[in-house]
Design an enzyme around this catalytic site. Sequence first.
Site, PDB file in Angstrom:
ATOM      1  N   ASN A 148      -8.706   3.768  -2.781  1.00 53.28           N
ATOM      2  CA  ASN A 148      -8.527   5.265  -3.253  1.00 53.28           C
ATOM      3  C   ASN A 148      -8.282   5.640  -4.605  1.00 53.28           C
ATOM      4  O   ASN A 148      -8.247   6.764  -4.897  1.00 53.28           O
ATOM      5  CB  ASN A 148      -7.455   5.919  -2.384  1.00 53.28           C
ATOM      6  CG  ASN A 148      -6.024   5.510  -2.507  1.00 53.28           C
ATOM      7  OD1 ASN A 148      -5.849   4.792  -3.722  1.00 53.28           O
ATOM      8  ND2 ASN A 148      -5.048   5.687  -1.916  1.00 53.28           N
ATOM      9  N   ALA A 193      -4.193  -3.311  -0.934  1.00 53.17           N
ATOM     10  CA  ALA A 193      -3.790  -1.818  -1.162  1.00 53.17           C
ATOM     11  C   ALA A 193      -2.428  -1.552  -0.522  1.00 53.17           C
ATOM     12  O   ALA A 193      -2.154  -1.755   0.857  1.00 53.17           O
ATOM     13  CB  ALA A 193      -4.924  -0.791  -0.343  1.00 53.17           C
ATOM     14  N   TYR A 219      10.160  -1.788   0.746  1.00 52.76           N
ATOM     15  CA  TYR A 219       8.889  -2.468   0.404  1.00 52.76           C
ATOM     16  C   TYR A 219       8.879  -3.914   1.162  1.00 52.76           C
ATOM     17  O   TYR A 219       7.859  -4.114   1.518  1.00 52.76           O
ATOM     18  CB  TYR A 219       8.676  -2.696  -1.228  1.00 52.76           C
ATOM     19  CG  TYR A 219       7.630  -3.530  -1.677  1.00 52.76           C
ATOM     20  CD1 TYR A 219       6.442  -3.339  -1.350  1.00 52.76           C
ATOM     21  CD2 TYR A 219       8.008  -4.595  -2.361  1.00 52.76           C
ATOM     22  CE1 TYR A 219       5.303  -4.167  -1.461  1.00 52.76           C
ATOM     23  CE2 TYR A 219       7.013  -5.433  -2.883  1.00 52.76           C
ATOM     24  CZ  TYR A 219       5.780  -5.186  -2.445  1.00 52.76           C
ATOM     25  OH  TYR A 219       4.664  -6.070  -2.912  1.00 52.76           O
ATOM     26  N   ARG A 250      12.999 -15.156 -13.745  1.00 55.10           N
ATOM     27  CA  ARG A 250      11.916 -14.781 -12.744  1.00 55.10           C
ATOM     28  C   ARG A 250      10.926 -15.751 -13.128  1.00 55.10           C
ATOM     29  O   ARG A 250      10.603 -16.304 -13.820  1.00 55.10           O
ATOM     30  CB  ARG A 250      11.645 -13.260 -13.277  1.00 55.10           C
ATOM     31  CG  ARG A 250      12.570 -12.242 -12.702  1.00 55.10           C
ATOM     32  CD  ARG A 250      13.044 -12.149 -11.301  1.00 55.10           C
ATOM     33  NE  ARG A 250      13.926 -11.080 -11.325  1.00 55.10           N
ATOM     34  CZ  ARG A 250      15.258 -11.512 -11.029  1.00 55.10           C
ATOM     35  NH1 ARG A 250      15.899 -12.350 -11.216  1.00 55.10           N
ATOM     36  NH2 ARG A 250      16.204 -10.243 -10.695  1.00 55.10           N
TER      37      ARG A 250
END
Length: 328
Positions: free
Chosen positions: A32, A74, A141, A220
């Site tokens: 999109n 997505a 999330y 990380r």
Amino acid sequence: MRVLVTGGAGYIGSTVARQLVETGDDVIVLDNLSQGHRAAVPDDAAFVHGDLNDRGLIDRTLAEHRPEAIMHFASHTLVGESMEEPFLYLDENVRCGMNLMKSAVEHDVDRFILSSTANLFGTPERIPIDEDVTVDPGSPYGESKFILERTLHWLDETEDLSYAALRYFNAAGAAGPNQGEDHAPETHLIPIVLEVALGQRDKIVIFGDDYDTPDGTCVRDYVHVLDLAQAHVLALNALDDGSRVYNLGNGKGYSVREVIETARRVTGHEIPAEEGAPRPGDPPVLIASSDKIREELGWAPEHSALDDIIGSAWEWHRRHPNGYDGLQ
């Protein structure tokens, strides 16, 4: 193979789409463009401008292009945003993924790759994080991705939809001098540090410097986006032998200070930094194990050195300081 790549105009999705095209697959990108960029889509891929909220559009796309596999990138992906707007993730991320899976089943698509996340392991019980570590999502999330993983598990059981879920933390680097990372707003450490080198920011703020790590800053795991793309392609080609779940990482972490020092060396810029307050919920160390995918699929990252990761990102940002703006 004909492959539908959702989110294929985004950072990771477009890199995977390009790799699929280069290996001879027919690629259809559905995006999109809310976060992706039309210029990032490979020229040889078909492009569908649309939203996964539109179930009819998904059905029409599958009916027209008849993909044999789906790769699903997505998604809303910001951990911090998900804590502030949980329904954007627990509703929209999940609903869009479900729309895609329902259409896949109804149109006889039998292979599905999910771009998942190591945020499934909010505060992991051990480091590095392998597939046997207890799933305890660290945010809405992470929870949204876990819901989609569990849905795929049951669709494998009931509908013969073979799947792979790939869990990783920090994609980094650039796929090439004309294909790289371009987010608005930018929240990832490496591109933010390079924005300082470019003079687009005054400084980089280090969130906490007294963690239980060698230099006091958070550590990380960074994986080059090209290596991540290769893992997705390997997983897709392995689905004839059944579904699978993999954690992806370099097996080595880099601290915030190491990233900044490497960027100074690579760019030749000073990159001012200052210490700030630690962010709530930031674990000291997050490193994902990739032993399983290395052993089962022979995945071997080719760009694991931090100098290579930052060097490729710097080449992209230096050439395109405004990202994809102006690129056709």
